[in-house]
Enzyme design. Structure first.
Site, PDB file in Angstrom:
ATOM      1  CG  HIS A   1      11.018 -21.356   6.580  1.00 12.88           C
ATOM      2  ND1 HIS A   1       9.872 -20.925   7.197  1.00 12.88           N
ATOM      3  CD2 HIS A   1      11.931 -21.532   7.564  1.00 12.88           C
ATOM      4  CE1 HIS A   1      10.074 -20.837   8.499  1.00 12.88           C
ATOM      5  NE2 HIS A   1      11.314 -21.201   8.749  1.00 12.88           N
TER       6      HIS A   1
ATOM      7  CG  HIS B   1       7.479 -24.890  10.124  1.00 11.93           C
ATOM      8  ND1 HIS B   1       7.427 -24.568   8.792  1.00 11.93           N
ATOM      9  CD2 HIS B   1       7.395 -23.713  10.795  1.00 11.93           C
ATOM     10  CE1 HIS B   1       7.322 -23.254   8.661  1.00 11.93           C
ATOM     11  NE2 HIS B   1       7.297 -22.726   9.858  1.00 11.93           N
TER      12      HIS B   1
ATOM     13  CE  LYS C   1       4.699 -20.656   9.490  1.00 12.16           C
ATOM     14  NZ  LYS C   1       4.362 -20.500  10.907  1.00 12.16           N
TER      15      LYS C   1
ATOM     16  NE  ARG D   1      -4.062  -1.695   2.439  1.00  9.61           N
ATOM     17  CZ  ARG D   1      -5.243  -1.302   1.983  1.00  9.61           C
ATOM     18  NH1 ARG D   1      -5.383  -0.079   1.513  1.00  9.61           N
ATOM     19  NH2 ARG D   1      -6.280  -2.121   1.997  1.00  9.61           N
TER      20      ARG D   1
END
Length: 513
Positions: free
Chosen positions: A202, A264, A172, A65
């Site tokens: 990750h 994870h 996520k 923005r």
């Protein structure tokens, strides 16, 4: 200058390094003014440029923005990369060349007109940098905007282009529970087919997690032992020494179970427990991970209190520092029922792992930051040296350290020097840093490159996400309707007493890392 390619190899292989490299494309980052972009994404892209993994025909289009022009965005990214670049030199000349491909477009994600502007900007970039129109959209934004952006991309037909590929990376958390994850999937698939959707985790990009596959399936010595006959339990720990670090409002809605275990740590568990794939290919590897996750035993409501423990840290004095409890953190309610610690016992209903418990724990404000896996082997069937009593009773352990010190250790018993048969535990250690002497790429370097070359091996698939949510949903449902006596562990400790009791009931105890 663009590196030459090896004549007999994939066109995206570097001839000098025999490494994968990306094709011409534009990476579009939604949320380019946020923490993830400045701390992880932009340093990762710069490092890929440093390693010659991305071509000159490459660009980045940032969005948020905040109003700024291209030059302001380039200057801001330069400062961020200098600040957050890990274990790498900063080359100003390289950056100047790289920065020529950085562009910015401010806009409201809910405005369909904004996506028409983005389409025009991408056309301009494709002409200026010869990217061929290829684009990778990265959603580094609040999860509540995922569907909004996907629908916006669809409204401007940005998900497709003539003779070019378009893919999307989604961060996520993917959904808040199983139902919301399924609803999000349905919305995404109206615009992008599953094969072009990359759900990033990750942890799967970390070198040690990838090395689990090499360790298991590249060696003949370990896989024959990798089953219920030789392994008595598996422990996976994801501990953090910090608190919520100013993210109290977000964390109060998420909690440890959602934030770490559902994604994870269950993905790490699947990598440990999956069956050997027929080949190291995206579909075959992910098929085996999905099969494992679908084999997780789903807890019945009355079983949840026995096999799942929630915790929340309270204030404590650590050295000279007074550490606040979770309820004293900014943005957190004084009667918050959010779990900052979660421990679960999972069982796997398949032939390999029947009756072997997988213990997973994660928590904030624990004694140290560490993520590791401990494979506990069965004890010797007969205690020959039990009269000496020194080392016996301690199980053989294979410890895979994911962070911070990546490596693998094997703990076994050995005779202590001198007279008598006294046994002591010793370790054989492998450490990435000392063994290879090479820099380990960050998870985001690996995963961004994988998405650009269309390798989804280390990304989660729809069925994997659904199976993970199915495994934790009964726990979420139980905890939502239960009143906990929080806080139940002090900051700087290894969690609530109930977590230790959960393992004691099954004849095990948590390993102290």
């Amino acid at each position: 200058m663009q590196p030459a390619t090896h004549p007999a190899a994939n066109p995206f292989i570097d001839a000098q390094r025999f490494e994968r490299r990306a094709p011409p494309c534009t990476v579009v980052i939604f949320g380019a003014n946020g923490d993830l972009t400045k701390r992880k994404l932009m340093p990762a892209l710069y490092r890929l440029a440093y390693e010659r993994r991305i071509p000159p025909n490459f660009a980045v289009l940032g969005n948020s923005r905040t109003q700024m022009d291209d030059e302001t965005f380039r200057a801001k990214m330069c400062e961020d990369v200098k600040k957050f670049l890990e274990d790498s030199p900063f080359d100003q000349q390289l950056w100047d060349n790289f920065a020529r491909g950085l562009y910015y477009l401010a806009g409201d994600l809910a405005d369909h007109g904004f996506y028409q502007q983005m389409s025009a900007k991408l056309d301009h970039i494709a002409q200026a940098h010869q990217t061929g129109g290829n684009a990778l959209f990265y959603l580094s934004i609040q999860p509540s905007y995922y569907q909004t952006v996907i629908e916006g991309l669809g409204s401007a037909n940005l998900q497709q282009a003539d003779k070019a590929w378009r893919r999307v990376i989604i961060e996520k958390p993917f959904g808040h529970d199983r139902d919301s994850a399924r609803q999000l999937d349905a919305a995404i698939h109206k615009v992008f087919p599953e094969k072009r959707v990359y759900r990033i985790d990750h942890y799967l990009g970390k070198e040690t997690v990838q090395n689990i596959l090499a360790f298991r399936f590249g060696n003949g010595i370990f896989e024959p032992l990798w089953n219920r006959r030789y392994i008595s339990a598996v422990q996976i720990t994801g501990a953090e020494s910090i608190g919520v670090e100013g993210r109290g409002s977000y964390y109060q809605e998420a909690g440890a179970l959602r934030d770490m275990i559902q994604n994870h740590l269950l993905q790490v568990m699947a990598t440990i427990g999956m069956e050997p794939p027929p080949a190291f290919e995206a579909d075959t590897v992910r098929d085996e991970r999905a099969k494992f996750l679908r084999s997780l035993r789903i807890l019945k409501p009355e079983q949840v209190p026995l096999f799942a423990v929630a915790g929340q840290y309270g204030q404590a004095k650590l050295g000279a520092e007074e550490v606040p409890g979770f309820r004293q953190e900014p943005g957190v309610g004084t009667d918050s029922q959010t779990d900052t610690y979660a421990a679960v016992t999972f069982y796997v209903d398949n032939w390999r792992w029947a009756r072997v418990p997988f213990y997973i724990r994660t928590g904030k404000r624990m004694p140290k930051r560490i993520t590791d896996i401990a494979i506990q082997f069965n004890s010797a069937p007969h205690s020959v040296f039990s009269q000496n009593g020194d080392g016996e009773g301690r199980p053989n352990l294979l410890i895979i350290r994911i962070q911070p010190d990546e490596g693998i250790s094997l703990r076994f018993l050995s005779k202590y020097p001198g007279s008598g048969m006294h046994l002591r535990p010793v370790s054989m250690d492998f450490n990435y840093g000392s063994s290879f002497g090479a820099r380990t790429p960050t998870a985001y370097e690996t995963l961004l490159l994988d998405a650009m070359i269309d390798d989804a091996t280390l990304y989660t698939r729809q069925d994997m996400v659904d199976a993970s949510w199915a495994a934790v949903q009964p726990i979420l449902d139980d905890w939502k309707n239960r009143k906990f006596d929080f806080p139940n562990y002090a900051a700087g400790s290894w969690g609530p007493k109930a977590s230790d009791e959960m393992l004691h009931r099954q004849g095990h105890e948590w390993r102290v890392p």
